[in-house]
Structures are given as C-alpha cells and as structure tokens.
Design a protein around this motif. Structure first.
Motif, PDB file in Angstrom:
ATOM      1  N   GLU A  38     -36.669 -13.386  51.733  1.00 37.95           N
ATOM      2  CA  GLU A  38     -37.309 -14.104  50.628  1.00 37.95           C
ATOM      3  C   GLU A  38     -37.445 -13.200  49.401  1.00 37.95           C
ATOM      4  OE1 GLU A  38     -40.107 -17.324  52.996  1.00 37.95           O
ATOM      5  OE2 GLU A  38     -40.822 -15.258  52.772  1.00 37.95           O
ATOM      6  N   ILE A  39     -37.761 -11.936  49.615  1.00 35.42           N
ATOM      7  CA  ILE A  39     -37.857 -10.996  48.489  1.00 35.42           C
ATOM      8  C   ILE A  39     -36.496 -10.850  47.819  1.00 35.42           C
ATOM      9  CG2 ILE A  39     -38.251  -8.580  47.861  1.00 35.42           C
ATOM     10  CD1 ILE A  39     -40.482  -8.564  50.026  1.00 35.42           C
ATOM     11  N   ARG A  40     -35.432 -10.764  48.612  1.00 35.33           N
ATOM     12  CA  ARG A  40     -34.082 -10.681  48.027  1.00 35.33           C
ATOM     13  C   ARG A  40     -33.769 -11.927  47.196  1.00 35.33           C
ATOM     14  NH1 ARG A  40     -32.936  -8.057  52.878  1.00 35.33           N
ATOM     15  NH2 ARG A  40     -32.307  -9.974  53.907  1.00 35.33           N
ATOM     16  N   LYS A  41     -34.171 -13.095  47.691  1.00 36.89           N
ATOM     17  CA  LYS A  41     -33.939 -14.332  46.935  1.00 36.89           C
ATOM     18  C   LYS A  41     -34.719 -14.319  45.622  1.00 36.89           C
ATOM     19  CE  LYS A  41     -32.944 -17.409  50.805  1.00 36.89           C
ATOM     20  NZ  LYS A  41     -33.413 -18.583  51.570  1.00 36.89           N
ATOM     21  N   LEU A  42     -35.972 -13.875  45.675  1.00 41.62           N
ATOM     22  CA  LEU A  42     -36.774 -13.791  44.456  1.00 41.62           C
ATOM     23  C   LEU A  42     -36.152 -12.810  43.467  1.00 41.62           C
ATOM     24  CD1 LEU A  42     -40.369 -13.750  45.982  1.00 41.62           C
ATOM     25  CD2 LEU A  42     -39.386 -15.565  44.563  1.00 41.62           C
ATOM     26  N   GLU A  43     -35.692 -11.675  43.970  1.00 39.57           N
ATOM     27  CA  GLU A  43     -35.047 -10.683  43.093  1.00 39.57           C
ATOM     28  C   GLU A  43     -33.766 -11.231  42.483  1.00 39.57           C
ATOM     29  OE1 GLU A  43     -34.814  -7.429  45.863  1.00 39.57           O
ATOM     30  OE2 GLU A  43     -36.717  -6.566  45.163  1.00 39.57           O
ATOM     31  N   GLN A  44     -33.015 -12.017  43.250  1.00 34.80           N
ATOM     32  CA  GLN A  44     -31.794 -12.625  42.715  1.00 34.80           C
ATOM     33  C   GLN A  44     -32.128 -13.640  41.623  1.00 34.80           C
ATOM     34  OE1 GLN A  44     -28.604 -11.843  43.110  1.00 34.80           O
ATOM     35  NE2 GLN A  44     -28.077 -13.433  41.645  1.00 34.80           N
ATOM     36  N   LYS A  45     -33.159 -14.442  41.855  1.00 29.10           N
ATOM     37  CA  LYS A  45     -33.584 -15.406  40.835  1.00 29.10           C
ATOM     38  C   LYS A  45     -34.072 -14.678  39.578  1.00 29.10           C
ATOM     39  CE  LYS A  45     -34.494 -19.536  43.385  1.00 29.10           C
ATOM     40  NZ  LYS A  45     -33.481 -20.270  42.670  1.00 29.10           N
ATOM     41  N   LEU A  46     -34.759 -13.557  39.764  1.00 23.12           N
ATOM     42  CA  LEU A  46     -35.211 -12.762  38.626  1.00 23.12           C
ATOM     43  C   LEU A  46     -34.015 -12.230  37.846  1.00 23.12           C
ATOM     44  CD1 LEU A  46     -37.465 -11.400  37.009  1.00 23.12           C
ATOM     45  CD2 LEU A  46     -37.395  -9.529  38.678  1.00 23.12           C
ATOM     46  N   LYS A  47     -33.021 -11.732  38.538  1.00 21.50           N
ATOM     47  CA  LYS A  47     -31.811 -11.224  37.879  1.00 21.50           C
ATOM     48  C   LYS A  47     -31.123 -12.341  37.098  1.00 21.50           C
ATOM     49  CE  LYS A  47     -27.329  -9.015  38.713  1.00 21.50           C
ATOM     50  NZ  LYS A  47     -26.740  -9.712  37.614  1.00 21.50           N
ATOM     51  N   GLU A  48     -31.006 -13.522  37.700  1.00 17.80           N
ATOM     52  CA  GLU A  48     -30.368 -14.652  37.030  1.00 17.80           C
ATOM     53  C   GLU A  48     -31.143 -15.045  35.768  1.00 17.80           C
ATOM     54  OE1 GLU A  48     -30.173 -17.692  40.028  1.00 17.80           O
ATOM     55  OE2 GLU A  48     -28.679 -16.585  41.192  1.00 17.80           O
ATOM     56  N   ALA A  49     -32.464 -15.071  35.859  1.00 15.05           N
ATOM     57  CA  ALA A  49     -33.284 -15.431  34.704  1.00 15.05           C
ATOM     58  C   ALA A  49     -33.142 -14.390  33.599  1.00 15.05           C
ATOM     59  CB  ALA A  49     -34.750 -15.585  35.119  1.00 15.05           C
ATOM     60  N   ASN A  50     -33.150 -13.108  33.971  1.00 13.22           N
ATOM     61  CA  ASN A  50     -32.972 -12.042  32.975  1.00 13.22           C
ATOM     62  C   ASN A  50     -31.592 -12.105  32.333  1.00 13.22           C
ATOM     63  OD1 ASN A  50     -35.433 -10.530  32.787  1.00 13.22           O
ATOM     64  ND2 ASN A  50     -35.065  -9.815  34.864  1.00 13.22           N
ATOM     65  N   ASP A  51     -30.565 -12.364  33.142  1.00 12.90           N
ATOM     66  CA  ASP A  51     -29.200 -12.484  32.605  1.00 12.90           C
ATOM     67  C   ASP A  51     -29.101 -13.656  31.629  1.00 12.90           C
ATOM     68  OD1 ASP A  51     -28.425 -10.298  34.126  1.00 12.90           O
ATOM     69  OD2 ASP A  51     -27.388 -11.507  35.652  1.00 12.90           O
TER      70      ASP A  51
END
Length: 92
Positions: free
Chosen positions: A69-82
């Motif tokens: 779940e943390i990896r998924k949250l980090e991926q969503k954070l990366k997508e939002a930042n991108d």
C-alpha cells in the motif's frame, strides 16, 4: 496545445481522487479511495491538495499501511508530482 489540453483534463480527473466527505466514509472506503481511486464520490481536490494528503498518508508508514500500500501511495504521489510538473512547464 493538444498536450496541454490533455494534461488539464488529466488534472481534472486526478483532482477527484481523494474524499471531501471523509467523515461519512468508512476506513476501508478511505483506503480504497486513496490507494485505487475507487469509491471517491463527491470529492474535488487540487493537485497540490492531493500531493499534501498523499504525503501525510505516506508518513503514517507501516503502522497503518502494508509495504504494498505504501508503494501504491508513493506511485500515486509520483504521478501527481509529474502531472503538476507537466502543467507548470506549459505555463513557461
């Protein structure tokens, strides 16, 4: 110009990824909304708000979330930042 239009539409779609009425949602519904953007009804957040909420959830770490779940949250954070970076590039 087409790319900017697509980025703006994507930003609008992504802005609906976190609950505005979190008090009415169960913990499981909140998790599904954060992790999978499922069951997120009636919410509108800016990209910056989404980034802030994702950062807050990631900081909770393993006491609340599994490694996956943390990896998924980090991926969503990366997508939002991108996405935010892409939108800001279009204004320069």
């Amino acid at each position: 110009m087409k790319r900017i239009g697509i980025a703006i539409m994507a930003a609008f779609v992504m802005s609906a990824a976190l609950p505005a009425f979190a008090a009415d949602m169960t913990k499981e519904e909140k998790n599904q909304c954060l992790l999978a953007s499922k069951g997120c009804t009636d919410e509108v957040d800016s990209i910056q708000q989404k980034i802030g909420k994702l950062n807050k959830e990631i900081k909770k770490g393993k006491r609340v979330y599994t490694d996956e779940e943390i990896r998924k949250l980090e991926q969503k954070l990366k997508e939002a930042n991108d996405l935010l970076d892409d939108l800001l590039k279009g204004h320069k």
